[in-house]
Motif scaffolding. Structure first.
Motif, PDB file in Angstrom:
ATOM      1  N   ALA A  15      -0.729   7.591   3.531  1.00  0.00           N
ATOM      2  CA  ALA A  15      -0.774   6.243   3.420  1.00  0.00           C
ATOM      3  C   ALA A  15       0.221   5.363   3.915  1.00  0.00           C
ATOM      4  CB  ALA A  15      -1.196   5.722   2.105  1.00  0.00           C
ATOM      5  N   ALA A  16       0.290   4.399   4.982  1.00  0.00           N
ATOM      6  CA  ALA A  16       1.414   3.712   5.421  1.00  0.00           C
ATOM      7  C   ALA A  16       1.695   2.341   5.159  1.00  0.00           C
ATOM      8  CB  ALA A  16       1.349   4.187   7.045  1.00  0.00           C
ATOM      9  N   ASN A  17       0.430   1.754   5.334  1.00  0.00           N
ATOM     10  CA  ASN A  17       0.516   0.303   5.008  1.00  0.00           C
ATOM     11  C   ASN A  17      -0.466  -0.095   3.712  1.00  0.00           C
ATOM     12  OD1 ASN A  17       2.184  -0.097   7.027  1.00  0.00           O
ATOM     13  ND2 ASN A  17       1.008  -1.167   8.544  1.00  0.00           N
ATOM     14  N   TYR A  18      -0.051  -0.677   2.770  1.00  0.00           N
ATOM     15  CA  TYR A  18      -1.152  -1.170   1.489  1.00  0.00           C
ATOM     16  C   TYR A  18      -0.927  -2.593   2.030  1.00  0.00           C
ATOM     17  CZ  TYR A  18      -0.364   3.408  -0.828  1.00  0.00           C
ATOM     18  OH  TYR A  18      -0.409   4.529  -0.847  1.00  0.00           O
ATOM     19  N   ASN A  19      -1.953  -3.063   2.680  1.00  0.00           N
ATOM     20  CA  ASN A  19      -1.873  -4.433   3.205  1.00  0.00           C
ATOM     21  C   ASN A  19      -2.663  -5.477   2.157  1.00  0.00           C
ATOM     22  OD1 ASN A  19      -0.477  -3.986   5.848  1.00  0.00           O
ATOM     23  ND2 ASN A  19      -2.358  -3.397   6.784  1.00  0.00           N
ATOM     24  N   CYS A  20      -3.718  -5.091   1.738  1.00  0.00           N
ATOM     25  CA  CYS A  20      -4.353  -5.863   0.393  1.00  0.00           C
ATOM     26  C   CYS A  20      -5.386  -4.915   0.073  1.00  0.00           C
ATOM     27  CB  CYS A  20      -4.988  -7.321   1.411  1.00  0.00           C
ATOM     28  SG  CYS A  20      -6.328  -7.264   2.492  1.00  0.00           S
ATOM     29  N   PRO A  21      -5.980  -5.530  -0.907  1.00  0.00           N
ATOM     30  CA  PRO A  21      -6.809  -4.504  -1.625  1.00  0.00           C
ATOM     31  C   PRO A  21      -8.010  -4.243  -0.821  1.00  0.00           C
ATOM     32  CG  PRO A  21      -6.454  -6.209  -3.230  1.00  0.00           C
ATOM     33  CD  PRO A  21      -5.801  -6.340  -2.098  1.00  0.00           C
ATOM     34  N   GLY A  22      -8.702  -2.965  -0.259  1.00  0.00           N
ATOM     35  CA  GLY A  22      -9.576  -2.828   0.596  1.00  0.00           C
ATOM     36  C   GLY A  22      -9.134  -2.577   1.935  1.00  0.00           C
ATOM     37  N   GLN A  23      -7.760  -2.688   2.124  1.00  0.00           N
ATOM     38  CA  GLN A  23      -7.406  -2.618   3.468  1.00  0.00           C
ATOM     39  C   GLN A  23      -5.781  -1.647   3.642  1.00  0.00           C
ATOM     40  OE1 GLN A  23      -4.922  -4.861   6.996  1.00  0.00           O
ATOM     41  NE2 GLN A  23      -6.899  -5.896   6.326  1.00  0.00           N
ATOM     42  N   LEU A  24      -6.006  -0.526   3.929  1.00  0.00           N
ATOM     43  CA  LEU A  24      -5.016   0.435   3.837  1.00  0.00           C
ATOM     44  C   LEU A  24      -4.817   1.042   5.226  1.00  0.00           C
ATOM     45  CD1 LEU A  24      -4.410   2.862   0.937  1.00  0.00           C
ATOM     46  CD2 LEU A  24      -3.538   3.216   3.284  1.00  0.00           C
ATOM     47  N   VAL A  25      -3.556   1.162   5.922  1.00  0.00           N
ATOM     48  CA  VAL A  25      -3.390   1.914   6.983  1.00  0.00           C
ATOM     49  C   VAL A  25      -2.909   3.176   6.851  1.00  0.00           C
ATOM     50  CG1 VAL A  25      -2.042   1.704   9.420  1.00  0.00           C
ATOM     51  CG2 VAL A  25      -3.198  -0.321   8.258  1.00  0.00           C
ATOM     52  N   ILE A  26      -3.589   4.243   7.414  1.00  0.00           N
ATOM     53  CA  ILE A  26      -2.911   5.701   7.306  1.00  0.00           C
ATOM     54  C   ILE A  26      -2.203   5.841   8.706  1.00  0.00           C
ATOM     55  CG2 ILE A  26      -4.628   6.452   5.704  1.00  0.00           C
ATOM     56  CD1 ILE A  26      -6.098   7.680   8.040  1.00  0.00           C
ATOM     57  N   SER A  27      -1.356   7.096   8.875  1.00  0.00           N
ATOM     58  CA  SER A  27      -0.417   7.206   9.722  1.00  0.00           C
ATOM     59  C   SER A  27       0.031   8.774   9.961  1.00  0.00           C
ATOM     60  CB  SER A  27       0.861   6.378   9.541  1.00  0.00           C
ATOM     61  OG  SER A  27       1.883   6.522  10.517  1.00  0.00           O
ATOM     62  N   GLY A  28      -0.095   9.400  11.101  1.00  0.00           N
ATOM     63  CA  GLY A  28       0.416  10.599  11.063  1.00  0.00           C
ATOM     64  C   GLY A  28       0.011  11.173  12.512  1.00  0.00           C
ATOM     65  N   GLU A  29       0.144  12.656  12.409  1.00  0.00           N
ATOM     66  CA  GLU A  29      -0.499  13.546  13.755  1.00  0.00           C
ATOM     67  C   GLU A  29      -1.742  12.788  14.193  1.00  0.00           C
ATOM     68  OE1 GLU A  29       2.354  17.623  12.951  1.00  0.00           O
ATOM     69  OE2 GLU A  29       0.395  17.148  11.892  1.00  0.00           O
ATOM     70  N   LEU A  39     -12.301   0.836   0.879  1.00  0.00           N
ATOM     71  CA  LEU A  39     -12.160   2.201   0.138  1.00  0.00           C
ATOM     72  C   LEU A  39     -10.585   1.979  -0.701  1.00  0.00           C
ATOM     73  CD1 LEU A  39     -13.983   4.666   0.123  1.00  0.00           C
ATOM     74  CD2 LEU A  39     -12.159   5.753   1.507  1.00  0.00           C
ATOM     75  N   GLU A  40     -11.125   2.532  -2.122  1.00  0.00           N
ATOM     76  CA  GLU A  40      -9.778   2.572  -2.878  1.00  0.00           C
ATOM     77  C   GLU A  40      -8.845   3.067  -2.473  1.00  0.00           C
ATOM     78  OE1 GLU A  40     -10.746   3.366  -6.971  1.00  0.00           O
ATOM     79  OE2 GLU A  40     -12.641   2.367  -7.074  1.00  0.00           O
ATOM     80  N   ASP A  41      -7.617   2.642  -2.799  1.00  0.00           N
ATOM     81  CA  ASP A  41      -6.301   3.345  -2.306  1.00  0.00           C
ATOM     82  C   ASP A  41      -6.242   4.848  -2.829  1.00  0.00           C
ATOM     83  OD1 ASP A  41      -5.545   1.037  -1.043  1.00  0.00           O
ATOM     84  OD2 ASP A  41      -4.127   0.566  -2.751  1.00  0.00           O
ATOM     85  N   LYS A  42      -6.398   4.867  -3.904  1.00  0.00           N
ATOM     86  CA  LYS A  42      -6.434   6.295  -4.536  1.00  0.00           C
ATOM     87  C   LYS A  42      -7.288   7.328  -3.802  1.00  0.00           C
ATOM     88  CE  LYS A  42      -5.377   9.072  -8.111  1.00  0.00           C
ATOM     89  NZ  LYS A  42      -5.655  10.372  -7.570  1.00  0.00           N
ATOM     90  N   ILE A  43      -8.415   6.969  -3.471  1.00  0.00           N
ATOM     91  CA  ILE A  43      -9.596   7.921  -2.616  1.00  0.00           C
ATOM     92  C   ILE A  43      -8.760   8.013  -1.213  1.00  0.00           C
ATOM     93  CG2 ILE A  43     -11.702   7.991  -1.617  1.00  0.00           C
ATOM     94  CD1 ILE A  43     -12.697   6.346  -3.870  1.00  0.00           C
ATOM     95  N   VAL A  44      -8.359   7.276  -0.826  1.00  0.00           N
ATOM     96  CA  VAL A  44      -7.772   7.245   0.699  1.00  0.00           C
ATOM     97  C   VAL A  44      -6.344   8.385   0.561  1.00  0.00           C
ATOM     98  CG1 VAL A  44      -6.590   6.296   2.528  1.00  0.00           C
ATOM     99  CG2 VAL A  44      -8.326   5.221   1.551  1.00  0.00           C
ATOM    100  N   GLU A  45      -5.704   8.318  -0.569  1.00  0.00           N
ATOM    101  CA  GLU A  45      -4.679   9.051  -0.692  1.00  0.00           C
ATOM    102  C   GLU A  45      -4.825  10.322  -0.926  1.00  0.00           C
ATOM    103  OE1 GLU A  45      -1.988   5.510  -2.971  1.00  0.00           O
ATOM    104  OE2 GLU A  45      -3.061   6.946  -4.014  1.00  0.00           O
ATOM    105  N   ASP A  46      -5.916  10.599  -1.870  1.00  0.00           N
ATOM    106  CA  ASP A  46      -6.565  11.719  -2.051  1.00  0.00           C
ATOM    107  C   ASP A  46      -6.934  12.584  -0.994  1.00  0.00           C
ATOM    108  OD1 ASP A  46      -5.714  11.607  -4.808  1.00  0.00           O
ATOM    109  OD2 ASP A  46      -7.542  11.290  -5.586  1.00  0.00           O
ATOM    110  N   ILE A  47      -7.773  11.924  -0.144  1.00  0.00           N
ATOM    111  CA  ILE A  47      -8.246  12.674   1.010  1.00  0.00           C
ATOM    112  C   ILE A  47      -7.224  13.039   2.088  1.00  0.00           C
ATOM    113  CG2 ILE A  47      -9.648  12.020   3.185  1.00  0.00           C
ATOM    114  CD1 ILE A  47     -11.741  10.855   1.334  1.00  0.00           C
TER     115      ILE A  47
END
Length: 290
Positions: free
Chosen positions: A151-165, A133-141
């Protein structure tokens, strides 16, 4: 130009560093020094411990750091043109380029591990890997979810780790799957690293970092927070403090290193996760496990 990169938490394995200890006098001395600094024989756990023992926070971060730094110190003609580390790996990178002394960095890594552990115990929190999924879509959601999730780790295109409660991350995962993510997978981690949930740890670590001497490095470090080349010790210090609550911009760091002339990436330390990520970020550069 040669870039050296250092992995973060999760790269540990039973038996790590044993060959270094047995085959290099320098390595043996540094491992024994580490045992004294930490106040327990971390080498026993690294060489012969179970996966469970290696997962203990007070062990994991120093173990990965030690394997990486001691590996670098045993490389002949080690002359990096630039360095970077993923999350915890940034401390290894700062020893490799001469910003931090070995013992000072080990003390900071140990304090970082304990501070993060304490922060994890305050509120139930977690991380999740989001694929395709594109970074921008993940950030917006993430921005629309009630509660803390970033968004916590921008690892490579198409792999983003999210973090939180925990609740907020679970809700975000459902919505990200609906938005077309191939996977949104909760990770087996102790808490929400690189998110605002780490603020208590950041405050605790800041005092220790401020009290530590940072030297002018032999080459720039590309820091997680800015994804840019940094050589000023005060700026390095400031970014290192911010790192705990800010995202790891790994994709952007590698892209910037390539733009600045890196033609060969050498991964030093346990595992070869970063080699895989670099290949996904840019197939035209050479990425090696050393």
């Amino acid at each position: 130009m040669k870039a050296y990169v250092f992995p973060g938490q999760g790269a540990q394995f039973s038996g790590m560093g044993k060959d270094l200890y047995e085959n290099s006098e320098i390595a043996k001395e540094l491992f024994e020094q580490a045992n004294e600094v930490l106040g327990f024989r971390i080498t026993d756990i690294m060489f012969n411990g179970t996966d469970e023992q290696l997962k203990e926070t007070k062990v994991t971060q120093p173990a990965v750091f030690l394997h990486s730094v001691i590996s670098a110190k045993t490389i002949e003609n080690f002359k990096p043109d630039m360095v970077a580390g993923h999350s915890l790996g940034e401390f290894s990178a700062l020893v490799a380029n001469g910003t931090l002394a070995f013992e000072d960095a080990l003390n900071l890594v140990s304090k970082r591990a304990m501070a993060m552990q304490k922060a994890c115990e305050i509120t139930p929190s977690t991380m999740a890997a989001v694929l395709n999924l594109e970074d921008k879509i993940v950030e917006d959601i993430c921005a629309t979810i009630d509660g803390v999730v970033v968004a916590a780790n921008y690892n490579c295109p198409g792999q983003l780790v999210i973090s939180g409660e925990t609740q907020a991350v679970e809700t975000a995962c459902k919505q990200l799957l609906e938005a077309g993510a191939k996977r949104a997978l909760i990770l087996p981690v102790g808490g929400a690293f690189h998110s605002p949930m780490m603020e208590p740890a950041r405050e605790e670590l800041a005092a220790a970092i401020e009290a530590t001497e940072f030297h002018t490095p032999i080459c720039p470090v590309y820091q997680n927070v800015t994804a840019k080349a940094v050589s000023d010790p005060n700026e390095i210090k400031k970014n290192l403090i911010t790192q705990l609550t800010a995202p790891v911009r790994w994709t952007q760091s590698v892209q910037q290193m390539i733009a600045d002339g890196a033609t060969q990436f050498n991964e030093v330390g346990p595992g070869k996760v970063l080699t895989g990520l670099i290949n996904k970020i840019d197939k035209t550069v050479e990425a090696l496990k050393v």
